[in-house]
Design a protein around this motif. Sequence first.
Motif, mmCIF file in Angstrom:
data_model
loop_
_atom_site.group_PDB
_atom_site.id
_atom_site.type_symbol
_atom_site.label_atom_id
_atom_site.label_comp_id
_atom_site.label_asym_id
_atom_site.label_seq_id
_atom_site.Cartn_x
_atom_site.Cartn_y
_atom_site.Cartn_z
ATOM 1 N N ASN A 1 4.278 86.873 29.323
ATOM 2 C CA ASN A 1 4.884 85.649 28.808
ATOM 3 C C ASN A 1 3.854 84.820 28.039
ATOM 4 O O ASN A 1 4.145 84.292 26.958
ATOM 5 C CB ASN A 1 5.467 84.834 29.959
ATOM 6 C CG ASN A 1 6.274 83.662 29.484
ATOM 7 O OD1 ASN A 1 6.874 83.700 28.418
ATOM 8 N ND2 ASN A 1 6.286 82.598 30.276
ATOM 9 N N THR A 2 2.654 84.715 28.577
ATOM 10 C CA THR A 2 1.593 83.963 27.905
ATOM 11 C C THR A 2 1.248 84.585 26.557
ATOM 12 O O THR A 2 1.078 83.874 25.556
ATOM 13 C CB THR A 2 0.336 83.903 28.794
ATOM 14 O OG1 THR A 2 0.683 83.280 30.029
ATOM 15 C CG2 THR A 2 -0.778 83.138 28.131
ATOM 16 N N LEU B 1 4.106 83.950 24.038
ATOM 17 C CA LEU B 1 4.070 82.562 23.574
ATOM 18 C C LEU B 1 2.889 82.336 22.632
ATOM 19 O O LEU B 1 3.007 81.628 21.630
ATOM 20 C CB LEU B 1 3.985 81.615 24.777
ATOM 21 C CG LEU B 1 4.072 80.134 24.491
ATOM 22 C CD1 LEU B 1 5.408 79.803 23.831
ATOM 23 C CD2 LEU B 1 3.902 79.348 25.767
ATOM 24 N N GLU C 1 3.237 80.952 18.840
ATOM 25 C CA GLU C 1 2.586 79.719 18.412
ATOM 26 C C GLU C 1 1.519 79.954 17.344
ATOM 27 O O GLU C 1 1.160 79.031 16.620
ATOM 28 C CB GLU C 1 1.961 79.018 19.615
ATOM 29 C CG GLU C 1 2.992 78.411 20.537
ATOM 30 C CD GLU C 1 2.370 77.665 21.696
ATOM 31 O OE1 GLU C 1 1.129 77.740 21.866
ATOM 32 O OE2 GLU C 1 3.113 77.018 22.429
#
Length: 160
Positions: free
Chosen positions: A51-52, A55, A59
């Motif tokens: 998930n990190t 993301l 970004e």
Amino acid sequence: MGEVLARYQNLGTRTLDEYTANLREEAAFRGALLQGLLWFVTLVALLGVANTQALSVVERTREIGLLRAIGMRRRQVARMIRAESLVVGLLGAAFGLLAGLAAAWLAVRSLSGFPSAGLVVPTGGLVGSVLVVVLACVLAARAAVRRATRVDMLRAIATE
């Protein structure tokens, strides 16, 4: 002794060998339970890493587009994302090992009055766990790598 025990149906006698075998079975069960919890926590951590990374790619779309525009190849972008995933995973494994060893040391120290209390560090298992974490982090980053390598340079530069 048999007459006294006959009055209490839930009591029984065991030899020292039977008692020791029973303690070993209980310890094995607890070890298996803790191992299962370890794998569950590892799975949750891997989902967190994935998930990190996802993301991070979303970004940093503009940054990835600019890097690609100035000459970075798709393979280099993939290597960068995998390296970031490895750093996150290895830091997590290192802090987890340190916290686990500290907790084990404190637990053994609190049992210092018992004759069988002693800290045994399963180095083979710990090294194996770190290797599994490394492999799993690389696998967890696959979706982020796929997305990062497919970023269209012009659209990425235009986004804010």
